[in-house]
Design an enzyme around this catalytic site. Structure first.
Site, PDB file in Angstrom:
ATOM      1  N   ASP A   9      -3.255 -14.287   6.745  1.00 21.67           N
ATOM      2  CA  ASP A   9      -3.888 -14.792   5.522  1.00 21.67           C
ATOM      3  C   ASP A   9      -4.914 -13.761   5.064  1.00 21.67           C
ATOM      4  OD1 ASP A   9      -4.698 -16.383   3.446  1.00 21.67           O
ATOM      5  OD2 ASP A   9      -5.705 -17.891   4.687  1.00 21.67           O
ATOM      6  N   ASP A 103      -0.648 -13.757  -0.864  1.00 21.88           N
ATOM      7  CA  ASP A 103      -1.643 -13.334   0.122  1.00 21.88           C
ATOM      8  C   ASP A 103      -1.483 -13.983   1.484  1.00 21.88           C
ATOM      9  OD1 ASP A 103      -2.260 -15.850  -0.804  1.00 21.88           O
ATOM     10  OD2 ASP A 103      -4.417 -15.531  -0.836  1.00 21.88           O
ATOM     11  N   GLU A 104      -0.340 -14.602   1.752  1.00 21.78           N
ATOM     12  CA  GLU A 104      -0.240 -15.399   2.967  1.00 21.78           C
ATOM     13  C   GLU A 104       1.223 -15.492   3.394  1.00 21.78           C
ATOM     14  OE1 GLU A 104      -1.450 -19.987   4.281  1.00 21.78           O
ATOM     15  OE2 GLU A 104      -1.621 -19.332   2.197  1.00 21.78           O
TER      16      GLU A 104
END
Length: 348
Positions: A9, A103-104
């Site tokens: 993350d 983003d993860e």
């Protein structure tokens, strides 16, 4: 053999990119927003978070909570390019990558004879590679399933790495507040807490039948029954595509008029807009969902020829199907708006 999962993350991803590209912003409160008449925060750096600024917060409230905050319009093309760099790094370690957003992601790093210690070293290498290539930090969690890996990645933010071994699971989950279990939002947490269920230990003490009596006969009760015991059989699904993106709001007091529901739409659709932007999608169909006081659920949808993405567009489409006839004297407990028929945003 047990599955080995790494959850990565990025730390305040969009805001961190802006600070990276504008070093003079270091140590200042920064938030990236979806611009417009009803601007909404997509993400905030950790300085701004200290003032209570968070994703989906309206921009005017961000200014009120944090005077002097620097609000920067989103640059999705830049974020997507950095995300592609990051996912390129993931691909050097495994082919089984499940992106959750730009983003993860989950990474399945299971291989024959690989140990949890080796998975931890792999996660450290991924963090180092991301920092070297992008000058950005990420947090990572390593464990034997998706639930535990994601839980671990949030424990030492920013730039942290946490490993949850099988031997640690029972004690960790026993002390975990119910609202931190996967799938438990404020409403579900309230139902559980009202019945004296506050922690994982309390969850574990409940039989499946007791949880179903509290939460209904859907999938949530069996899922929580398993999660309280550290069981999560969901595989890491490579190249998973979103099918819908939406937001639901449950009201403390039932709403009885169309006007009251219309007044709630802008806040809900602003958050949907932020989620669409974060995932890099637009959509052509808006789905309105209502749940009445007796538990009955109804949905209505509106499809457009042109893609929908902004809060105003979504609210207008939802309002068109929120007719007086749909209420027909009902009391409304839940209002939701979601977008389907998704496609990548232009330039994605």
């Amino acid at each position: 053999m047990s599955r080995l999962v790494v959850h990565v993350d990025m730390d305040a991803f969009y805001a961190s990119i802006e600070v990276r590209d504008q070093p003079e912003l270091a140590d200042k409160p920064v938030a990236v927003i979806v611009p417009g008449r009803r601007g909404v925060v997509m993400t905030a750096n950790y300085v701004a978070r200290g003032f209570g600024v968070h994703s989906a917060l309206p921009a005017h409230l961000a200014r009120r909570r944090c005077p002097g905050i620097i609000l920067i319009p989103q640059r999705m093309e830049v974020y997507r390019a950095v995300s592609a760099q990051i996912h390129g790094i993931f691909a050097q370690y495994t082919d089984v990558i499940e992106p959750l957003a730009l983003d993860e992601a989950y990474l399945d790093v299971t291989q024959e004879q690989r140990t949890l210690d080796q998975a931890e070293e792999m996660a450290r290498s991924i963090q180092a590679d991301i920092l070297a290539e992008t000058q950005l930090t990420c947090s990572a969690g390593v464990s034997v399933n998706k639930f535990l890996a994601k839980l671990a990645s949030g424990m030492k933010k920013p730039a942290g790495l946490t490993v949850i071994s099988p031997e640690e699971v029972d004690a960790l989950l026993a002390a975990l507040p119910v609202e931190e279990f996967f799938g438990v939002g404020p409403v579900i947490a309230g139902k559980l807490q009202a019945q004296g269920t506050h922690t994982g230990a309390d969850l574990r003490a409940r039989s499946l039948a007791e949880l179903q009596a509290i939460l209904g006969s859907g999938k949530l009760a069996p899922r929580l029954y398993d999660l309280a015991r550290g069981v999560d059989e969901r595989p890491v699904e490579a190249h998973r595509e979103a099918k819908s993106i939406g937001v639901e709001q449950t009201f403390e007091r039932d709403l009885t008029s169309r006007e009251a529901l219309l007044a709630e739409l802008p806040g809900i659709t602003a958050e949907v807009e932020a989620r669409l932007a974060k995932r890099g999608y637009v959509g052509r169909t808006v789905v309105l969902k209502l749940r009445y006081e007796d538990g009955t659920r109804v949905t209505r949808h509106r499809t457009r020829e042109e893609p929908l993405a902004t809060a105003d567009e979504l609210a207008q489409a939802a309002a068109e199907v929120l007719t007086p006839e749909l209420l027909a004297g009902h009391r409304v407990r839940l209002l939701g708006v979601s977008v389907v028929n998704l496609s990548p945003r232009q330039g994605a």
